[in-house]
Design an enzyme around this catalytic site. Structure first.
Site, PDB file in Angstrom:
ATOM      1  N   CYS A 109       0.909  -1.236  -0.019  1.00  0.00           N
ATOM      2  CA  CYS A 109      -0.254   0.056   0.056  1.00  0.00           C
ATOM      3  C   CYS A 109       0.792   1.321  -0.039  1.00  0.00           C
ATOM      4  CB  CYS A 109      -0.875   0.013   1.271  1.00  0.00           C
ATOM      5  SG  CYS A 109      -2.271   1.225   1.142  1.00  0.00           S
ATOM      6  N   CYS A 110       1.948   1.268   0.844  1.00  0.00           N
ATOM      7  CA  CYS A 110       2.817   2.516   0.918  1.00  0.00           C
ATOM      8  C   CYS A 110       3.420   2.645  -0.398  1.00  0.00           C
ATOM      9  CB  CYS A 110       3.721   2.338   2.109  1.00  0.00           C
ATOM     10  SG  CYS A 110       3.227   2.324   3.902  1.00  0.00           S
TER      11      CYS A 110
ATOM     12  N   CYS B 276      -1.028   7.732   7.589  1.00  0.00           N
ATOM     13  CA  CYS B 276      -2.395   7.604   7.053  1.00  0.00           C
ATOM     14  C   CYS B 276      -3.267   7.032   8.382  1.00  0.00           C
ATOM     15  CB  CYS B 276      -2.427   6.476   5.992  1.00  0.00           C
ATOM     16  SG  CYS B 276      -1.528   6.766   4.732  1.00  0.00           S
TER      17      CYS B 276
ATOM     18  N   CYS C 272      -3.304   3.423   9.593  1.00  0.00           N
ATOM     19  CA  CYS C 272      -2.179   2.642  10.134  1.00  0.00           C
ATOM     20  C   CYS C 272      -1.382   3.710  10.936  1.00  0.00           C
ATOM     21  CB  CYS C 272      -1.057   2.407   8.838  1.00  0.00           C
ATOM     22  SG  CYS C 272      -1.800   1.095   7.788  1.00  0.00           S
TER      23      CYS C 272
ATOM     24  N   CYS D 230       7.953   3.741   5.887  1.00  0.00           N
ATOM     25  CA  CYS D 230       7.148   3.495   4.719  1.00  0.00           C
ATOM     26  C   CYS D 230       7.723   3.249   3.504  1.00  0.00           C
ATOM     27  CB  CYS D 230       6.397   5.039   4.136  1.00  0.00           C
ATOM     28  SG  CYS D 230       7.651   6.156   3.763  1.00  0.00           S
TER      29      CYS D 230
END
Length: 257
Positions: A140-141, A222, A225, A248
């Protein structure tokens, strides 16, 4: 500004995964100091480091997520003469408070150019599966944060990055030098500043710190998280807690800047 829906984030009491204070992953090796830079010492003034960077690397630019360190660095950089870009990646999962902080900073420092990459991103934009942050936080990062910034840097090709990391943020950052060598020189003017010193500077200069910071979110990423930090934890312990992840991917790993 549209509020971010956090209704699917559950605390342990609500049946969510328990938060953890287990030890963080081992830190990466110390960054390689740039031997062409002056011999800055622990007591060096960040203003001197920034002024050197502006002279040695006129094309330097600053990525930022507008955490406490980043807000302090912005103010110091302007005082030192920086008039370049401040680059922010909108992952689509930022807290409203973070976006509001960006707006306050842009109004305070009109001499800077605030650039938002991936502007308008949101959880249902199709860039990633809606639950990827939960099943594979690294992926996702990589898609939502690292890739947009890497693409922008390839286009701009700056020789150096001015960033706000400091040694006491986390074990993964405990050895960073003022100036790191690499494909792009990474200038870390706040490397030796403690959180207490950063807070004092922010108060003394009435800086617009993200209000979540004062609620214990010492490092804000985010909303999916990030949690508040508990007493005794490092400043980044609330990032990806329980996921075996500490960075990240911008500053460590195979796609690091």
């Amino acid at each position: 500004m549209t509020a971010v829906d956090r209704s699917d984030v559950h605390t342990p009491e609500q049946g969510g995964s328990p938060l953890t204070t287990k030890p963080r992953a081992p830190r990466a090796g110390a960054g390689q100091a740039d031997r062409s830079a002056p011999s800055f010492g622990p007591d060096s003034d960040p203003l001197d480091v920034i002024r050197w960077a502006l002279k040695a690397h006129p094309d330097v630019l600053m990525p930022s997520a507008f955490n406490l360190n980043g807000v302090v660095l912005l103010d110091l950089a302007v005082r030192a003469g920086y008039r370049g870009e401040v680059v922010f990646v909108d992952t689509g999962y930022h807290f409203p408070e973070t976006l509001q902080t960006q707006g306050r900073l842009a109004a305070r420092y009109p001499e800077l150019t605030f650039v938002t990459l991936n502007a308008g991103a949101h959880p249902e934009d199709g860039q990633t599966p809606h639950d990827l942050y939960a099943t594979d936080a690294d992926a996702c990062c990589a898609v939502r944060k690292v890739a947009p910034l890497q693409a922008y840097l390839r286009r701009k090709a700056p020789s150096a990055l001015l960033n706000a990391r400091s040694r006491d943020q986390a074990a993964t950052r405990a050895d960073i030098p003022f100036v790191e060598a690499g494909a792009r020189v990474k200038v870390n003017p706040l490397a030796h500043w403690t959180r207490e010193r950063l807070e004092a500077y922010a108060r003394d200069h009435d800086l617009p710190v993200n209000p979540l910071y004062w609620d214990g979110f010492l490092s804000v990423g985010c909303w999916t998280c990030t949690r508040a930090v508990r007493p005794g934890e490092d400043a980044r312990a609330g990032r990806w807690a329980g996921k075996g992840k500490t960075e990240c991917g911008l500053w460590a790993g195979g796609n690091a800047l």
